[in-house]
Design a protein around this motif. Sequence first.
Motif, mmCIF file in Angstrom:
data_model
loop_
_atom_site.group_PDB
_atom_site.id
_atom_site.type_symbol
_atom_site.label_atom_id
_atom_site.label_comp_id
_atom_site.label_asym_id
_atom_site.label_seq_id
_atom_site.Cartn_x
_atom_site.Cartn_y
_atom_site.Cartn_z
ATOM 1 N N ALA A 120 26.807 55.480 21.291
ATOM 2 C CA ALA A 120 25.979 56.415 22.054
ATOM 3 C C ALA A 120 25.778 55.952 23.486
ATOM 4 O O ALA A 120 25.869 56.745 24.428
ATOM 5 N N VAL A 121 25.497 54.643 23.669
ATOM 6 C CA VAL A 121 25.237 54.164 25.023
ATOM 7 C C VAL A 121 26.509 54.193 25.864
ATOM 8 O O VAL A 121 26.468 54.477 27.079
ATOM 9 N N ALA A 122 27.663 53.935 25.245
ATOM 10 C CA ALA A 122 28.924 54.022 25.988
ATOM 11 C C ALA A 122 29.186 55.455 26.442
ATOM 12 O O ALA A 122 29.595 55.693 27.592
ATOM 13 N N LYS A 123 28.954 56.408 25.546
ATOM 14 C CA LYS A 123 29.137 57.823 25.904
ATOM 15 C C LYS A 123 28.095 58.259 26.930
ATOM 16 O O LYS A 123 28.403 59.036 27.853
ATOM 17 N N ALA A 124 26.876 57.747 26.801
ATOM 18 C CA ALA A 124 25.817 58.102 27.752
ATOM 19 C C ALA A 124 26.179 57.688 29.171
ATOM 20 O O ALA A 124 25.877 58.400 30.142
ATOM 21 N N MET A 125 26.834 56.536 29.318
ATOM 22 C CA MET A 125 27.241 56.082 30.652
ATOM 23 C C MET A 125 28.291 57.017 31.250
ATOM 24 O O MET A 125 28.279 57.289 32.453
ATOM 25 N N PRO A 139 18.000 57.082 41.935
ATOM 26 C CA PRO A 139 19.290 56.388 41.929
ATOM 27 C C PRO A 139 19.901 56.378 40.525
ATOM 28 O O PRO A 139 19.187 56.216 39.531
ATOM 29 N N GLN A 140 21.193 56.549 40.461
ATOM 30 C CA GLN A 140 21.889 56.458 39.178
ATOM 31 C C GLN A 140 21.660 55.090 38.540
ATOM 32 O O GLN A 140 21.547 54.961 37.320
ATOM 33 N N LYS A 141 21.573 54.068 39.389
ATOM 34 C CA LYS A 141 21.448 52.698 38.902
ATOM 35 C C LYS A 141 20.185 52.489 38.073
ATOM 36 O O LYS A 141 20.163 51.709 37.121
ATOM 37 N N VAL A 142 19.092 53.206 38.417
ATOM 38 C CA VAL A 142 17.846 53.082 37.672
ATOM 39 C C VAL A 142 18.028 53.566 36.246
ATOM 40 O O VAL A 142 17.641 52.904 35.275
ATOM 41 N N LYS A 143 18.630 54.748 36.089
ATOM 42 C CA LYS A 143 18.848 55.316 34.756
ATOM 43 C C LYS A 143 19.857 54.490 33.968
ATOM 44 O O LYS A 143 19.674 54.240 32.768
ATOM 45 N N LYS A 144 20.911 54.082 34.632
ATOM 46 C CA LYS A 144 21.947 53.285 33.957
ATOM 47 C C LYS A 144 21.367 51.994 33.413
ATOM 48 O O LYS A 144 21.571 51.638 32.243
ATOM 49 N N GLN A 145 20.613 51.299 34.245
ATOM 50 C CA GLN A 145 20.030 50.022 33.840
ATOM 51 C C GLN A 145 19.015 50.218 32.719
ATOM 52 O O GLN A 145 18.954 49.424 31.770
ATOM 53 N N ALA A 146 18.215 51.286 32.805
ATOM 54 C CA ALA A 146 17.174 51.523 31.805
ATOM 55 C C ALA A 146 17.774 51.802 30.431
ATOM 56 O O ALA A 146 17.324 51.243 29.418
ATOM 57 N N ILE A 147 18.788 52.654 30.365
ATOM 58 C CA ILE A 147 19.385 53.015 29.072
ATOM 59 C C ILE A 147 20.113 51.824 28.466
ATOM 60 O O ILE A 147 19.975 51.525 27.268
ATOM 61 N N GLN A 148 20.879 51.121 29.269
ATOM 62 C CA GLN A 148 21.612 49.962 28.752
ATOM 63 C C GLN A 148 20.666 48.853 28.293
ATOM 64 O O GLN A 148 20.850 48.280 27.214
ATOM 65 N N SER A 149 19.651 48.555 29.099
ATOM 66 C CA SER A 149 18.720 47.475 28.744
ATOM 67 C C SER A 149 17.913 47.828 27.501
ATOM 68 O O SER A 149 17.645 46.966 26.658
ATOM 69 N N ALA A 150 17.502 49.096 27.388
ATOM 70 C CA ALA A 150 16.743 49.521 26.207
ATOM 71 C C ALA A 150 17.574 49.353 24.937
ATOM 72 O O ALA A 150 17.080 48.881 23.906
ATOM 73 N N GLN A 151 18.861 49.726 25.005
ATOM 74 C CA GLN A 151 19.735 49.582 23.841
ATOM 75 C C GLN A 151 19.949 48.100 23.481
ATOM 76 O O GLN A 151 19.944 47.730 22.309
ATOM 77 N N GLU A 152 20.113 47.267 24.500
ATOM 78 C CA GLU A 152 20.314 45.835 24.252
ATOM 79 C C GLU A 152 19.093 45.210 23.585
ATOM 80 O O GLU A 152 19.218 44.423 22.643
ATOM 81 N N ALA A 153 17.903 45.555 24.085
ATOM 82 C CA ALA A 153 16.677 45.019 23.496
ATOM 83 C C ALA A 153 16.492 45.524 22.069
ATOM 84 O O ALA A 153 16.085 44.771 21.174
ATOM 85 N N CYS A 154 16.788 46.796 21.863
ATOM 86 C CA CYS A 154 16.681 47.389 20.527
ATOM 87 C C CYS A 154 17.608 46.676 19.548
ATOM 88 O O CYS A 154 17.201 46.334 18.430
ATOM 89 N N GLU A 155 18.841 46.434 19.954
ATOM 90 C CA GLU A 155 19.793 45.757 19.084
ATOM 91 C C GLU A 155 19.324 44.337 18.760
ATOM 92 O O GLU A 155 19.434 43.879 17.612
ATOM 93 N N MET A 156 18.798 43.652 19.754
ATOM 94 C CA MET A 156 18.333 42.284 19.526
ATOM 95 C C MET A 156 17.209 42.255 18.486
ATOM 96 O O MET A 156 17.190 41.402 17.584
ATOM 97 N N ILE A 157 16.271 43.201 18.574
ATOM 98 C CA ILE A 157 15.142 43.239 17.645
ATOM 99 C C ILE A 157 15.594 43.664 16.245
ATOM 100 O O ILE A 157 15.139 43.114 15.238
ATOM 101 N N LEU A 158 16.509 44.631 16.168
ATOM 102 C CA LEU A 158 16.963 45.116 14.866
ATOM 103 C C LEU A 158 17.776 44.074 14.103
ATOM 104 O O LEU A 158 17.879 44.150 12.869
ATOM 105 N N ARG A 159 18.343 43.121 14.782
ATOM 106 C CA ARG A 159 19.150 42.093 14.122
ATOM 107 C C ARG A 159 18.306 40.948 13.545
ATOM 108 O O ARG A 159 18.836 40.050 12.909
#
Length: 549
Positions: free
Chosen positions: A130-135, A488-508
């Motif tokens: 999802a995050v790859a497609k979102a980018m 800026p695109q960079k704000v949205k890009k960073q927010a979505i990617q970082s949120a997914q990374e944090a989510c994955e870290m917690i779910l593991r």
Amino acid sequence: MAQINQPMYILRDDTERFQGRQALRMNIFASQLLASIVRTTLGPKGMDKMLVDKMGDVVVTNDGATILQEMDIAHPAAKMLVEIARKQENVVGDGTTTVVIIAGELLKKAQELMEDGTPVPTILMGYRLAVAKAMEILFDISFDARDKDTLFGIAKTAMTGKGSDYAKDELAELLVQAVKKVEEGEEVDKTLIKIHRINGGSVEDSKIVDGIFIDQGRANETMPKEIHDAKIALMKYPLELKDLENAKVDFTDPLQMQIFLDNEQEMLKEIADKIIDSGCNVLFCQKGIDDVVQHYLSKEGIMAFKRVKNTDVKRIMKATGAELITNIEDLTPDVLGKADYIHQERVFDQILTFIEGCDEPKASSILIRGSTRHISSEIERAMEDALGVVAATIEEGKVVSGGGSPEIEIARQLRLYANSIGGREQLAIIAFADALEIVPRTLSENAGLNTIDLLVELRAAHEDNPYMGLDVFEGKVVDMKEAGVIEPQKVKKQAIQSAQEACEMILRIDDLVAAAGALQKPDPDENLDNSGMPPAPGMGGMGGMPPMM
């Protein structure tokens, strides 16, 4: 050998341990609790938080980064979200609240999938897809813009809803002017822009300085308060002798004492003479300046400043063309900078020194005014956020429309993309899409609007126009691109990617081992309400969290 049937312990008796689903639920709940605390601050209609530390100091703000920094957070999972918010702030300067609430919603959706029997590895794979497609989608709906009007709109959007809201047009104009002065190609060194607040006056009294200023006065009151046709020396060299306070010097008679003092005086005079001989009439020194040296400089009409901050020295170099000298022997007329006018001035209760009339200065300063400390502090934070997003826009050159429109469009296209993916990963992609809609939903809720009707209207509008977003002031769905609400695109890009990374870290995480008292044991009767937010009781702080689950 006989088999020993007694259990073996490898942890201390007072250690707390939570395993499997219990540990996961605790971490998810803690993350959702943190997200719910900052969620009400999002958007132009977001509310403020009052934070009081142990010393009684009060901070009133709706800036996500400041709230998370000031809170005394103890839970390790919540600390992970604080880290991604700090990363967001450091990289792009804005979007800290967005990244935390998206991460919290992703974890909520993941928990729902787990309760329905979807394995964690499947959820993680779906989120990665999802995050790859979102980018890809984010790139498609972005547009190029670096012109002054776009930068003005971005600065204004970043300051909307902050303490500076009623003067955002004037402040945005000041900020864009300051950035344009230091812009070099497609790069902006934010350290070259000084944003300084002074309590007293009104926001409308804020101004950009014709040149730069430093927030300190001259080293000695006998020195001149103003210098015309300034020739500026910059030194990273102590203009004083080594401290002899702890040294032992033996004298056999008073004459030796006098000779020692005379030699010391002569050495200091030599230092002052070298400065005078260079032809400078203004000196900025990063180190100390001895009183004797100050005396000789003052007699020659030289204005001197001691212990000047490194950031100020860097701005002076860029503004005046002066070179930083690390050895007094290298101080010659060739390394001096120039300015038309340098003067010391009292602004309300602070002493400032202004350096004006510089040739094409590559540094800038903004003076922020506010009637109270709390107001000026919040305006300063808003300006810092706006500086970050304007700099990111110049560097990246890509912007998106605001008002929740990128999240709605990405969610819409992700649902279509999910149909092409087989297996349970499809469910995770749809959950990811639903989680992104927390942004427009929160904007609507914070504005007191009909959230369900507006979300339905937004989804329908995106069938034809990807830039349709929520105007919280009018309570309508409008074209955000035409309205000039852009980010800026960079704000949205960073927010979505970082949120997914944090989510994955917690779910593991399936095992939580903590020292005694570090965590409270979960309460199986504790639940979230229908909004996905923790109940009101016990929200006093993450240091002593309410029972989890």
